[in-house]
Enzyme design. Structure first.
Site, short mmCIF file in Angstrom:
data_model
loop_
_atom_site.label_atom_id
_atom_site.label_comp_id
_atom_site.label_asym_id
_atom_site.label_seq_id
_atom_site.Cartn_x
_atom_site.Cartn_y
_atom_site.Cartn_z
N LYS A 32 0.85 -1.19 0.00
CA LYS A 32 0.00 0.00 0.00
C LYS A 32 0.88 1.24 0.00
CE LYS A 32 -2.37 1.68 3.69
NZ LYS A 32 -2.15 3.12 3.69
N ASP A 59 -3.42 4.33 -1.85
CA ASP A 59 -4.36 4.77 -0.80
C ASP A 59 -4.32 6.29 -0.66
OD1 ASP A 59 -5.93 4.92 1.53
OD2 ASP A 59 -4.27 4.32 2.84
N LEU A 60 -4.99 6.98 -1.59
CA LEU A 60 -4.99 8.45 -1.54
C LEU A 60 -6.31 9.01 -1.02
CD1 LEU A 60 -3.00 9.29 -4.81
CD2 LEU A 60 -2.16 9.07 -2.46
N LYS A 61 -7.29 8.15 -0.81
CA LYS A 61 -8.57 8.55 -0.18
C LYS A 61 -9.14 9.84 -0.77
CE LYS A 61 -7.41 6.54 4.36
NZ LYS A 61 -5.95 6.32 4.27
N HIS A 63 -11.52 12.72 -1.96
CA HIS A 63 -12.75 13.28 -1.38
C HIS A 63 -12.88 14.72 -1.87
CE1 HIS A 63 -15.28 13.87 2.58
NE2 HIS A 63 -15.92 14.24 1.49
N ASP A 64 -13.64 14.91 -2.96
CA ASP A 64 -13.77 16.25 -3.54
C ASP A 64 -15.05 16.28 -4.37
OD1 ASP A 64 -13.18 18.86 -4.59
OD2 ASP A 64 -11.04 18.44 -4.38
N THR A 68 -13.90 16.84 -10.06
CA THR A 68 -12.47 16.81 -9.70
C THR A 68 -12.01 15.38 -9.46
OG1 THR A 68 -12.66 19.00 -8.74
CG2 THR A 68 -10.78 17.69 -8.01
N THR A 122 -10.48 3.87 10.83
CA THR A 122 -10.30 3.00 11.99
C THR A 122 -9.70 3.77 13.19
OG1 THR A 122 -8.32 2.24 10.83
CG2 THR A 122 -10.17 0.74 10.89
N ARG A 184 -3.94 -5.60 14.74
CA ARG A 184 -2.85 -5.69 15.71
C ARG A 184 -2.82 -7.08 16.33
NH1 ARG A 184 -1.97 -1.51 13.65
NH2 ARG A 184 -1.46 0.52 14.53
N GLN A 193 -4.67 4.10 16.35
CA GLN A 193 -5.88 3.39 15.92
C GLN A 193 -6.84 3.24 17.10
OE1 GLN A 193 -6.50 2.87 12.91
NE2 GLN A 193 -4.71 2.19 11.73
N GLY A 213 0.56 -2.10 8.89
CA GLY A 213 1.61 -1.12 8.70
C GLY A 213 2.73 -1.30 9.70
N ARG A 214 2.70 -0.45 10.73
CA ARG A 214 3.83 -0.34 11.64
C ARG A 214 4.26 -1.65 12.29
NH1 ARG A 214 0.86 4.83 14.11
NH2 ARG A 214 -0.86 3.54 13.31
O1 C5P Z 1 0.50 1.17 11.07
P1 C5P Z 1 -0.92 0.72 10.89
O2 C5P Z 1 -1.07 -0.78 10.82
O3 C5P Z 1 -1.88 1.38 11.88
O4 C5P Z 1 -1.29 1.28 9.42
C1 C5P Z 1 -2.60 1.29 8.93
C2 C5P Z 1 -2.58 1.88 7.54
O5 C5P Z 1 -3.91 1.84 7.01
C3 C5P Z 1 -2.12 3.33 7.46
O6 C5P Z 1 -1.37 3.46 6.26
C4 C5P Z 1 -3.40 4.14 7.35
O7 C5P Z 1 -3.23 5.29 6.57
C5 C5P Z 1 -4.34 3.16 6.64
N1 C5P Z 1 -5.77 3.33 6.92
C6 C5P Z 1 -6.32 3.25 8.18
N2 C5P Z 1 -7.67 3.41 8.37
C7 C5P Z 1 -8.49 3.60 7.33
C8 C5P Z 1 -7.94 3.68 6.04
C9 C5P Z 1 -6.58 3.52 5.86
O8 C5P Z 1 -5.58 3.04 9.15
N3 C5P Z 1 -9.80 3.68 7.50
#
Ligand code: C5P
Length: 238
Positions: A32, A59-61, A63-64, A68, A122, A184, A193, A213-214
């Site tokens: 992603k 993942d640029l989300k 919203h406009d 556009t 989230t 997690r 989160q 992610g992390r």
């Molecule tokens: O590090 P972590 O596991 O929290 O990363 C979650 C990823 O998912 C981040 O890149 C965040 O931008 C993305 N995300 C999110 N919640 C959403 C949509 C995308 O956490 N509703």
């Protein structure tokens, strides 16, 4: 995207990304690319990851206003990612416009990228939604409402937490995808989160794909950590 584990490349630049990817060798991943990396590196990072054979969720989300979003999606379709997204809060017309843009920008004979809608982030709690967005009722109700709008607009699924995925499947069917961040392990930090769930719970809820992610990107041993996550997600040794 079915059964995928998508790694969120929340890095500041491409050098850090390729440093992170080194231990994975030739393994094909689903990655992603979010705002931070895309705003820094632009489409070049997408081309490089595609060349290496990875699946890509951009993942640029968006919203406009519909016009556009349509024009922007036409451009994004040209990057040939597998998955892109919008915020469902942008409304039905905007979501339809997003799909029109994607269709218009897809090479003839090729499949347009899947498009999903963010319901409630989230990182948003029910109390926050009620007090800040002035949406009364439960968070689940709001997520189901956004998911229904996304499905009616013709989108391929939604981003939600694993806690809402089962109800979405029950209401909208299993062909409508649920992509869930906020995943997690029990031992992990929750960080920013709020609506978090374990990979095992996500699997039992019938989630289509999890975003991690992390927990992987900040691990001291990312490859091993990824393999442990895959095992927890798929429910068997990989
Ligand atoms: O590090 P972590 O596991 O929290 O990363 C979650 C990823 O998912 C981040 O890149 C965040 O931008 C993305 N995300 C999110 N919640 C959403 C949509 C995308 O956490 N509703």
């Amino acid at each position: 995207m079915e059964n995928s584990l998508i790694i969120a490349l929340d890095f500041a630049d491409s050098q850090s990304v390729f440093e992170f990817l080194k231990p994975f060798g030739n393994q094909k991943l689903f990655l992603k690319v979010g705002m931070e990396l895309y705003y820094k590196e632009g489409p070049a990072i997408l081309h490089r990851l595609k060349e290496d054979g990875h699946g890509i969720f951009l993942d640029l989300k968006l919203h406009d206003i519909p016009n556009t979003v349509k024009s922007a999606m036409k451009i994004l379709a040209g990057y040939e990612c597998d998955l892109v997204n919008v915020h469902a809060a942008g409304g039905t017309d905007m979501m339809i416009a997003a799909l029109e843009g994607l269709e218009a920008g897809t090479r003839p004979g090729f499949k347009r990228p899947d498009c999903i809608a963010v319901t409630q982030l989230t990182s948003t709690s029910e109390a926050q939604m009620q007090t800040e967005q002035h949406i009364p009722g439960s968070l689940l109700k709001s997520v189901l409402n956004y998911a229904s709008l996304a499905k009616s607009a013709g989108l391929d699924g939604v981003v939600c937490s694993a806690w809402e995925a089962g109800a979405i499947r029950d209401k909208l069917g299993s062909a409508f995808n649920t992509v869930t961040p906020g995943i997690r392990m029990d031992t992990d930090h929750i960080q920013d989160q709020k609506r978090v769930a374990t990979p095992e719970f996500a699997r039992s809820a019938g989630v289509s794909a999890i975003v991690v992610g992390r927990s992987i990107t900040r691990s001291t041993d990312p490859l091993n950590s990824y393999l442990n996550w895959m095992e927890a997600w798929k429910g068997a040794s990989v």
